[in-house]
Design a protein around this motif. Structure first.
Motif, mmCIF file in Angstrom:
data_model
loop_
_atom_site.group_PDB
_atom_site.id
_atom_site.type_symbol
_atom_site.label_atom_id
_atom_site.label_comp_id
_atom_site.label_asym_id
_atom_site.label_seq_id
_atom_site.Cartn_x
_atom_site.Cartn_y
_atom_site.Cartn_z
ATOM 1 N N THR A 57 0.810 -1.209 0.000
ATOM 2 C CA THR A 57 0.000 0.000 0.000
ATOM 3 C C THR A 57 0.847 1.264 0.000
ATOM 4 O O THR A 57 0.533 2.220 -0.705
ATOM 5 N N PHE A 58 1.921 1.287 0.754
ATOM 6 C CA PHE A 58 2.686 2.525 0.913
ATOM 7 C C PHE A 58 4.098 2.478 0.325
ATOM 8 O O PHE A 58 4.524 3.419 -0.327
ATOM 9 N N VAL A 59 4.812 1.395 0.554
ATOM 10 C CA VAL A 59 6.221 1.342 0.150
ATOM 11 C C VAL A 59 6.372 1.295 -1.368
ATOM 12 O O VAL A 59 7.231 1.984 -1.927
ATOM 13 N N THR A 60 5.559 0.521 -2.043
ATOM 14 C CA THR A 60 5.682 0.403 -3.503
ATOM 15 C C THR A 60 5.475 1.739 -4.217
ATOM 16 O O THR A 60 6.310 2.126 -5.042
ATOM 17 N N HIS B 219 7.961 6.334 -7.008
ATOM 18 C CA HIS B 219 8.126 7.778 -7.180
ATOM 19 C C HIS B 219 9.591 8.182 -7.048
ATOM 20 O O HIS B 219 10.096 8.979 -7.843
ATOM 21 N N ILE B 220 10.282 7.639 -6.067
ATOM 22 C CA ILE B 220 11.696 7.980 -5.872
ATOM 23 C C ILE B 220 12.521 7.575 -7.090
ATOM 24 O O ILE B 220 13.401 8.322 -7.538
ATOM 25 N N LEU B 221 12.222 6.406 -7.662
ATOM 26 C CA LEU B 221 12.992 5.923 -8.805
ATOM 27 C C LEU B 221 12.694 6.692 -10.093
ATOM 28 O O LEU B 221 13.563 6.828 -10.950
ATOM 29 N N THR B 222 11.461 7.181 -10.246
ATOM 30 C CA THR B 222 11.074 7.789 -11.526
ATOM 31 C C THR B 222 10.900 9.303 -11.472
ATOM 32 O O THR B 222 10.570 9.898 -12.490
ATOM 33 N N LYS B 223 11.141 9.934 -10.331
ATOM 34 C CA LYS B 223 10.870 11.369 -10.234
ATOM 35 C C LYS B 223 11.786 12.208 -11.122
ATOM 36 O O LYS B 223 11.428 13.303 -11.512
#
Length: 193
Positions: free
Chosen positions: A87-90, A95-99
């Motif tokens: 629910t939260f980590v994925t 977002h961190i990887l693709t921002k």
């Protein structure tokens, strides 16, 4: 024949046929790069967010129907931990990887500025404007980072630049002294002395 309709919204005329180039943007400049994974990044992030929202809404129903509140504390922790990861980590990890993935990059020749369009956390387009002098190349090759614009990491695919000179200018290769023949000759003469 084609019929082109002009519609007016509060006194502003909107044309359905444009005469300007698709590669130019009046505010940002000339389009020099377009990422080929933009739709995939948006789709994956949207799917991840929608499944997270679905999990949040279904959690009370699952807890009531399954009787998970009656089981052992260890089983409850494992169950909630697993649901929490999905629910939260994925979505946060995605977002961190693709921002920093650049979906479009524009260049204004007259002021030597770039405008990078990326996706923010709520899937809206985010505009980052920077000068070529703000571009820093990481000393060590980093995953998901081609260069830094000021302090923000950006990811582009060099092979997707239609004009290689645009990539060279962005990275500063056009004005650096990489592999200049004169420098090599000076080093050779100094070694001979």
């Amino acid at each position: 024949g084609f019929i082109f309709q002009v519609t007016s919204f509060q006194g502003v005329a909107v044309r359905s046929l444009s005469t300007s180039s698709l590669h130019d943007h009046p505010e940002h400049g000339r389009l020099v790069y377009k990422g080929n994974m933009a739709k995939a990044v948006l789709g994956v992030k949207f799917f991840s967010y929608s499944t997270s929202v679905f999990n949040l809404f279904m959690m009370p129903y699952i807890m009531l129907k399954s009787g998970i509140g009656m089981e052992s504390l260890l089983f409850q922790a494992a169950f909630y931990g697993l649901i929490g990861i999905f629910t939260f980590v994925t979505p946060i990890t995605l977002h961190i990887l693709t921002k920093g993935y650049v979906i479009r990059l524009y260049y204004k020749d007259e002021v030597d500025t770039y405008t990078a369009i990326t996706y923010n956390a709520i899937l809206a387009e985010k505009v980052t404007v920077f000068h070529q002098k703000d571009v820093k190349i990481p000393d060590i090759t980093k995953m998901f980072t081609t260069f830094y614009a000021k302090t923000k990491s950006m990811l582009v695919n060099p092979t997707l630049f239609p004009n290689p000179q645009d990539y060279n200018h962005l990275m500063g290769y056009d004005k650096s002294s990489f592999f200049r023949l004169e420098d090599l000759e000076e080093v050779k003469e100094a070694d001979e002395r």
